[in-house]
Design a protein around this motif. Sequence first.
Motif, PDB file in Angstrom:
ATOM      1  N   SER A   1      -7.464  87.440  29.440  1.00 33.53           N
ATOM      2  CA  SER A   1      -8.363  88.343  30.162  1.00 33.53           C
ATOM      3  C   SER A   1      -9.794  87.836  30.032  1.00 33.53           C
ATOM      4  O   SER A   1     -10.171  87.252  29.009  1.00 33.53           O
ATOM      5  CB  SER A   1      -8.264  89.762  29.613  1.00 33.53           C
ATOM      6  N   LEU A   2     -10.602  88.056  31.059  1.00 34.80           N
ATOM      7  CA  LEU A   2     -11.978  87.589  31.078  1.00 34.80           C
ATOM      8  C   LEU A   2     -12.983  88.703  30.842  1.00 34.80           C
ATOM      9  O   LEU A   2     -14.093  88.453  30.381  1.00 34.80           O
ATOM     10  CB  LEU A   2     -12.289  86.909  32.420  1.00 34.80           C
ATOM     11  N   GLY A   3     -12.622  89.934  31.180  1.00 31.66           N
ATOM     12  CA  GLY A   3     -13.568  91.042  31.122  1.00 31.66           C
ATOM     13  C   GLY A   3     -14.022  91.361  29.703  1.00 31.66           C
ATOM     14  O   GLY A   3     -13.237  91.293  28.750  1.00 31.66           O
ATOM     15  N   LEU A   4     -15.289  91.731  29.568  1.00 30.49           N
ATOM     16  CA  LEU A   4     -15.842  92.039  28.248  1.00 30.49           C
ATOM     17  C   LEU A   4     -15.234  93.301  27.651  1.00 30.49           C
ATOM     18  O   LEU A   4     -15.153  93.438  26.431  1.00 30.49           O
ATOM     19  CB  LEU A   4     -17.360  92.186  28.354  1.00 30.49           C
TER      20      LEU A   4
ATOM     21  N   LEU B   1     -16.465  94.992  24.093  1.00 32.86           N
ATOM     22  CA  LEU B   1     -17.875  94.792  23.785  1.00 32.86           C
ATOM     23  C   LEU B   1     -18.558  96.104  23.407  1.00 32.86           C
ATOM     24  O   LEU B   1     -19.370  96.144  22.476  1.00 32.86           O
ATOM     25  CB  LEU B   1     -18.582  94.155  24.985  1.00 32.86           C
ATOM     26  N   SER B   2     -18.247  97.186  24.103  1.00 31.09           N
ATOM     27  CA  SER B   2     -18.897  98.464  23.804  1.00 31.09           C
ATOM     28  C   SER B   2     -18.614  98.918  22.379  1.00 31.09           C
ATOM     29  O   SER B   2     -19.479  99.498  21.709  1.00 31.09           O
ATOM     30  CB  SER B   2     -18.437  99.534  24.801  1.00 31.09           C
TER      31      SER B   2
ATOM     32  N   LEU C   1     -17.976  96.874  19.815  1.00 27.20           N
ATOM     33  CA  LEU C   1     -18.744  95.992  18.933  1.00 27.20           C
ATOM     34  C   LEU C   1     -20.201  96.424  18.866  1.00 27.20           C
ATOM     35  O   LEU C   1     -20.818  96.409  17.785  1.00 27.20           O
ATOM     36  CB  LEU C   1     -18.647  94.546  19.427  1.00 27.20           C
ATOM     37  N   ARG C   2     -20.763  96.822  19.985  1.00 25.62           N
ATOM     38  CA  ARG C   2     -22.152  97.269  19.989  1.00 25.62           C
ATOM     39  C   ARG C   2     -22.313  98.562  19.205  1.00 25.62           C
ATOM     40  O   ARG C   2     -23.375  98.824  18.615  1.00 25.62           O
ATOM     41  CB  ARG C   2     -22.647  97.442  21.416  1.00 25.62           C
ATOM     42  N   ALA C   3     -21.248  99.371  19.171  1.00 26.50           N
ATOM     43  CA  ALA C   3     -21.302 100.645  18.456  1.00 26.50           C
ATOM     44  C   ALA C   3     -21.345 100.460  16.939  1.00 26.50           C
ATOM     45  O   ALA C   3     -21.642 101.419  16.217  1.00 26.50           O
ATOM     46  CB  ALA C   3     -20.107 101.509  18.843  1.00 26.50           C
ATOM     47  N   ILE C   4     -21.070  99.268  16.426  1.00 23.75           N
ATOM     48  CA  ILE C   4     -21.201  99.023  14.984  1.00 23.75           C
ATOM     49  C   ILE C   4     -22.635  99.275  14.553  1.00 23.75           C
ATOM     50  O   ILE C   4     -22.902  99.669  13.415  1.00 23.75           O
ATOM     51  CB  ILE C   4     -20.750  97.587  14.641  1.00 23.75           C
ATOM     52  N   GLY C   5     -23.578  99.057  15.481  1.00 26.60           N
ATOM     53  CA  GLY C   5     -24.959  99.457  15.232  1.00 26.60           C
ATOM     54  C   GLY C   5     -25.883  98.361  14.754  1.00 26.60           C
ATOM     55  O   GLY C   5     -27.017  98.646  14.373  1.00 26.60           O
TER      56      GLY C   5
ATOM     57  N   LEU D   1     -26.485  90.731  17.268  1.00 25.11           N
ATOM     58  CA  LEU D   1     -25.068  90.643  17.608  1.00 25.11           C
ATOM     59  C   LEU D   1     -24.806  89.355  18.372  1.00 25.11           C
ATOM     60  O   LEU D   1     -25.542  89.016  19.300  1.00 25.11           O
ATOM     61  CB  LEU D   1     -24.677  91.851  18.464  1.00 25.11           C
ATOM     62  N   LEU D   2     -23.750  88.644  17.975  1.00 23.30           N
ATOM     63  CA  LEU D   2     -23.336  87.419  18.664  1.00 23.30           C
ATOM     64  C   LEU D   2     -21.853  87.539  18.961  1.00 23.30           C
ATOM     65  O   LEU D   2     -21.038  87.711  18.050  1.00 23.30           O
ATOM     66  CB  LEU D   2     -23.608  86.194  17.797  1.00 23.30           C
ATOM     67  N   VAL D   3     -21.488  87.454  20.250  1.00 26.50           N
ATOM     68  CA  VAL D   3     -20.103  87.667  20.669  1.00 26.50           C
ATOM     69  C   VAL D   3     -19.642  86.480  21.498  1.00 26.50           C
ATOM     70  O   VAL D   3     -20.270  86.116  22.499  1.00 26.50           O
ATOM     71  CB  VAL D   3     -19.949  88.963  21.498  1.00 26.50           C
ATOM     72  N   LYS D   4     -18.548  85.887  21.084  1.00 21.21           N
ATOM     73  CA  LYS D   4     -17.939  84.795  21.841  1.00 21.21           C
ATOM     74  C   LYS D   4     -17.212  85.389  23.043  1.00 21.21           C
ATOM     75  O   LYS D   4     -16.506  86.400  22.916  1.00 21.21           O
ATOM     76  CB  LYS D   4     -16.976  84.030  20.939  1.00 21.21           C
ATOM     77  N   ALA D   5     -17.378  84.770  24.210  1.00 27.48           N
ATOM     78  CA  ALA D   5     -16.782  85.295  25.435  1.00 27.48           C
ATOM     79  C   ALA D   5     -16.073  84.179  26.185  1.00 27.48           C
ATOM     80  O   ALA D   5     -16.341  82.993  25.978  1.00 27.48           O
ATOM     81  CB  ALA D   5     -17.863  85.924  26.328  1.00 27.48           C
ATOM     82  N   ALA D   6     -15.166  84.565  27.054  1.00 31.29           N
ATOM     83  CA  ALA D   6     -14.455  83.586  27.874  1.00 31.29           C
ATOM     84  C   ALA D   6     -15.440  82.862  28.784  1.00 31.29           C
ATOM     85  O   ALA D   6     -16.329  83.488  29.368  1.00 31.29           O
ATOM     86  CB  ALA D   6     -13.394  84.290  28.715  1.00 31.29           C
ATOM     87  N   PRO D   7     -15.323  81.545  28.927  1.00 31.71           N
ATOM     88  CA  PRO D   7     -16.255  80.815  29.787  1.00 31.71           C
ATOM     89  C   PRO D   7     -16.268  81.298  31.222  1.00 31.71           C
ATOM     90  O   PRO D   7     -17.264  81.155  31.920  1.00 31.71           O
ATOM     91  CB  PRO D   7     -15.743  79.368  29.699  1.00 31.71           C
ATOM     92  N   GLY D   8     -15.157  81.900  31.662  1.00 31.93           N
ATOM     93  CA  GLY D   8     -15.077  82.330  33.054  1.00 31.93           C
ATOM     94  C   GLY D   8     -15.502  83.762  33.302  1.00 31.93           C
ATOM     95  O   GLY D   8     -15.230  84.299  34.374  1.00 31.93           O
TER      96      GLY D   8
END
Length: 402
Positions: free
Chosen positions: A182-185, A192-193, A195-199, A203-210
């Motif tokens: 899957s490509l969607g965050l 992603l939401s 992860l952001r809620a950790i506060g 924040l650095l998040v690895k994502a699919a290149p596409g």
Amino acid sequence: MRPLSDEALAFFASPAGRKALASLEDVPEGLSGATQLRGAGYSADQAGWLQDQAKLRRRAERKFGPEAARLLLTREALEQASARPVAEWRSRRLASVLSPGARVLEVGAATGGDTLALARAGLRVVACELDPIRAGLLRWNVEALGLSEQVEVVEGDATLQSWTGLDAVYADPARRREGRRSLGLEAGSPPLSVLRAIGCQDLLVKAAPGLDPSEVPDALGLTFVSLRRELKEGLLAGGALRRVFAGQPGQGRAWILSASGEAPQELCGPRELPARTAAPGAFMFDPDPAVTRAGLIRALGRELDAWQLDPRIVFLSGDVAHTTPFASSHQVVQSGPFRRKTLAAWVRAEGAGRVDVKQRGLRGDPNQVAGKLPTKKGGPVVTAFLYQTDSGPQAVLCREPD
């Protein structure tokens, strides 16, 4: 490969298991290896686990180098792990923003490819892994490389715990469900939401290149990373990390890494620039995929005094030779409408030994096109650029620059 279990982990940790793992390089593949292990007194399951680890370690050498011979791995975790040059570049850059010995939460540590790089960069890592088997392998790998003082392994869901004293959060969300990528965050695990809620703002998040850049929240920057002209990852960066990893709003940023230890190369610039198009000039430039995904084709063209052949095509052309880490360079020999017989005649006239076909906007397999072109043993390598315009398919044949 046989699924690993608590029994497998207990075996690996036993004196007999440790002895066998230390000499896996001497175990041949296939039936002869299984026979050798069974003859040494190992059960069928134990022999299978050992052979699987031997196979995974051989595969892992390309990503992790010689230290792969000391690791315990799973196939899926290895496939998703970052190549060592990428993980180490990312970790060093992360550490450059933080204080020495900063505390970083890693969400979804798997078997530790990124964990080890973060620890080697001088960070204190809280490596959280939901799967108990992977967590067990992670503990082994941290201990095997002498990084236990730097890394705390936590088994469980990092997003369900309350965290204090964190300087940054790094995450590589799982992006496969039922065998599909899957490509969607928000389709990642965790999304992603969450992860952001950790506060933690840093924040650095690895994502699919596409991934679709329009999904990225305004608070996060996006960058793309390539190694050996292979697009490796997208990265989302927030807080102080955005400055060193990603561009500001409206900007793209691309990082070109080298496996030979050369300094990383960075291209940053506006994504929205007017198109400059013209017919092929004396040289062709094929942008690195990180440059393409970052939306920096026209910014690179401005830097090289080059233009696109068509507003929809990523190939660039110009009249001045350039050596750049952001694109491969080629000297134009012939150009014109794409017809197979004409292209074959061009190739024959060059006495080419191999033809690399780079294709954009056209259907079909470029390897099939290359396979039907006349080549001769010992001839030079040439490159054929094939692309679509409103006037029809076009072709440019190039040799290496003088």
